[in-house]
Design an enzyme around this catalytic site. Structure first.
Site, PDB file in Angstrom:
ATOM      1  N   ARG A  86       0.838  -1.216   0.000  1.00 30.82           N
ATOM      2  CA  ARG A  86       0.000   0.000   0.000  1.00 30.82           C
ATOM      3  C   ARG A  86       0.868   1.259   0.000  1.00 30.82           C
ATOM      4  NH1 ARG A  86      -4.456   0.147   4.583  1.00 30.82           N
ATOM      5  NH2 ARG A  86      -2.663   0.689   5.858  1.00 30.82           N
ATOM      6  N   LYS A 189      -2.956   6.082   1.328  1.00 32.98           N
ATOM      7  CA  LYS A 189      -2.720   6.552   2.699  1.00 32.98           C
ATOM      8  C   LYS A 189      -1.759   7.733   2.647  1.00 32.98           C
ATOM      9  CE  LYS A 189      -2.276   4.561   7.309  1.00 32.98           C
ATOM     10  NZ  LYS A 189      -3.476   5.178   7.862  1.00 32.98           N
TER      11      LYS A 189
HETATM   12  N1  PLP Z   1      -9.303   4.187   6.707  1.00 33.98           N
HETATM   13  C1  PLP Z   1      -8.510   5.205   7.080  1.00 33.98           C
HETATM   14  C2  PLP Z   1      -8.857   6.560   6.613  1.00 33.98           C
HETATM   15  C3  PLP Z   1      -7.388   4.946   7.890  1.00 33.98           C
HETATM   16  O1  PLP Z   1      -6.596   5.953   8.261  1.00 33.98           O
HETATM   17  C4  PLP Z   1      -7.113   3.642   8.301  1.00 33.98           C
HETATM   18  C5  PLP Z   1      -5.935   3.350   9.121  1.00 33.98           C
HETATM   19  O2  PLP Z   1      -4.925   2.907   8.671  1.00 33.98           O
HETATM   20  C6  PLP Z   1      -7.967   2.616   7.889  1.00 33.98           C
HETATM   21  C7  PLP Z   1      -9.050   2.924   7.100  1.00 33.98           C
HETATM   22  C8  PLP Z   1      -7.704   1.204   8.291  1.00 33.98           C
HETATM   23  O3  PLP Z   1      -6.677   0.609   7.554  1.00 33.98           O
HETATM   24  P1  PLP Z   1      -5.819  -0.566   8.186  1.00 33.98           P
HETATM   25  O4  PLP Z   1      -6.765  -1.604   8.631  1.00 33.98           O
HETATM   26  O5  PLP Z   1      -4.951  -1.024   7.079  1.00 33.98           O
HETATM   27  O6  PLP Z   1      -5.056   0.042   9.316  1.00 33.98           O
HETATM   28  C1  COI Z   2      -3.993   3.544  11.588  1.00 31.28           C
HETATM   29  O1  COI Z   2      -4.984   2.961  12.005  1.00 31.28           O
HETATM   30  O2  COI Z   2      -2.894   2.966  11.505  1.00 31.28           O
HETATM   31  C2  COI Z   2      -4.035   4.934  11.149  1.00 31.28           C
HETATM   32  O3  COI Z   2      -3.129   5.352  10.494  1.00 31.28           O
HETATM   33  C3  COI Z   2      -5.142   5.817  11.554  1.00 31.28           C
HETATM   34  C4  COI Z   2      -4.627   7.100  12.117  1.00 31.28           C
HETATM   35  C5  COI Z   2      -5.655   8.179  12.005  1.00 31.28           C
HETATM   36  C6  COI Z   2      -4.200   6.920  13.543  1.00 31.28           C
END
Ligand code: PLP
Ligand code: COI
Length: 349
Positions: A86, A189
């Site tokens: 990602r 991200k």
């Molecule tokens: N959506 C957003 C906007 C996020 O910042 C995050 C955090 O990383 C997620 C979803 C969840 O992604 P992940 O499960 O890969 O941490």
């Molecule tokens: C995460 O869950 O890793 C994120 O980056 C979310 C962040 C807003 C703390």
């Protein structure tokens, strides 16, 4: 380097989701088309040029991961290959160089190993949050890509994102603000997606909710995601549904949870657009999921001027989310069999 084996004397169970300075971080630089080897450094401060594109034009991206201690003391990451993948998708979108998988993993592993003393022990409920980041540095003024980049990894011991003992039941408020344009950067991200959401979170909190819930920005009809997490919905008929959208982050947690629900709970899993107003009557349980949020049940959503409540009058954790949480966290913490080979051990010695 000798690794400090004694754990820090922290009240691990009381940690919130805050930055706490640890001893080492990893830094590598990209100049003239080549990545440096990278090294551990002790200063948490990055000195960047005042013209750095990361500062002005948000040419930067980041990742979020956790290391957890298993009952036998092993230190486990969860699906780090997906974070690497990602980060490189975001790098490509913002015209930054990819961070080779080997460099990404070396940065993460060296940071975790060097900060062994800060990794919360098994059973504390806390974990080591890891933040890899890629930023455009060097001097620049016009809107063009940076000439140099830094890949950095730091970490911090953390507790729950939404503070409470066990699983916190949270609430969301549908936002009038859009997080991402339909063909914008929502699926990546990148920091640029987050600064714009600070106001949405503040407005949601003024309504008594924990976070903003974004609908698709083209029609304001379908669920996109929350400010810091994806959404999953348990619907009537043993279904677990997650929103399909080009503008949301492909959450590692959400993808994992959907697989586990199908594999172990024999639920019908669907990834498709969810029309909030038309389908909300079929919502039995809702949750926000992400690395920081883990799996946080959503008790109620503020939509069109009223609270719509789910399981237990919006106050309780429902049985589906409890089961999914137990599976996910059990695997991440090395307590349950990892049949999908999702955990990755960071060797300490
Ligand atoms: N959506 C957003 C906007 C996020 O910042 C995050 C955090 O990383 C997620 C979803 C969840 O992604 P992940 O499960 O890969 O941490
Ligand atoms: C995460 O869950 O890793 C994120 O980056 C979310 C962040 C807003 C703390």
């Amino acid at each position: 380097m000798g690794i400090a084996k004694a754990k820090k004397e922290l009240n691990w169970a009381d940690l919130g989701f805050q930055y706490r300075q640890t001893d080492f971080r990893f830094s590598a630089t990209f100049t003239d088309g080549v990545w440096s080897q990278g090294e551990l450094v002790s200063s948490p401060v990055i000195a960047v040029h005042e013209g750095a594109p990361a500062l002005h034009y948000a040419q930067q991206c980041f990742e979020g991961m956790k290391a957890q201690t298993a009952p036998d003391g092993r230190v486990l990451l969860f699906r780090p290959d997906l974070n690497s993948e990602r980060m490189n998708q975001a790098a490509g979108r913002l015209l930054m160089p990819e961070v080779p998988y080997e460099l990404f993993m070396r940065g993460v592993e060296e940071t975790v190993r060097a900060n062994y003393a800060w990794i919360p022990p098994h059973g504390s409920g806390a974990s080591l949050y890891i933040r890899p980041m890629l930023i455009g540095v060097g001097e620049n003024l016009g809107l063009r890509t940076a000439k140099a980049f830094e890949f950095r990894v730091f970490c911090s011991p953390v507790g729950p994102y939404y503070k409470s003992a066990g699983m916190a039941v949270i609430s969301l408020a549908v936002s009038d603000i859009d997080r991402a344009a339909p063909a914008g950067t929502g699926a990546f991200k990148v920091g640029a997606n987050y600064a714009g959401g600070l106001l949405a979170t503040r407005q949601a909190q003024a309504l008594g909710a924990n976070e903003a819930l974004y609908l698709d920005s083209a029609t304001r009809t379908f669920i996109d995601e929350a400010g810091s997490a994806n959404i999953i919905v348990a619907m009537t008929g043993n279904r677990l549904v997650s929103p399909k959208s080009n503008a949301i982050l492909p959450s590692v947690t959400r993808r994992s949870v959907m697989t586990l629900a199908e594999q172990y709970l024999h639920m019908q899993v669907e990834n498709r657009p969810i029309n909030l107003r038309e389908e909300i009557a079929e919502f039995e349980e809702v949750a926000a999921c992400g690395t920081a949020a883990v799996l946080s049940p959503v008790g109620k959503i503020w939509v069109d001027g009223q609270w719509r409540k789910f399981y237990g009058d919006g106050e309780k954790v429902g049985p589906v989310m409890q089961k999914v949480y137990d599976l996910l966290v059990g695997i991440q913490r090395g307590e349950l069999a990892d049949e999908n080979s999702w955990t990755y051990e960071v060797k300490i010695d």
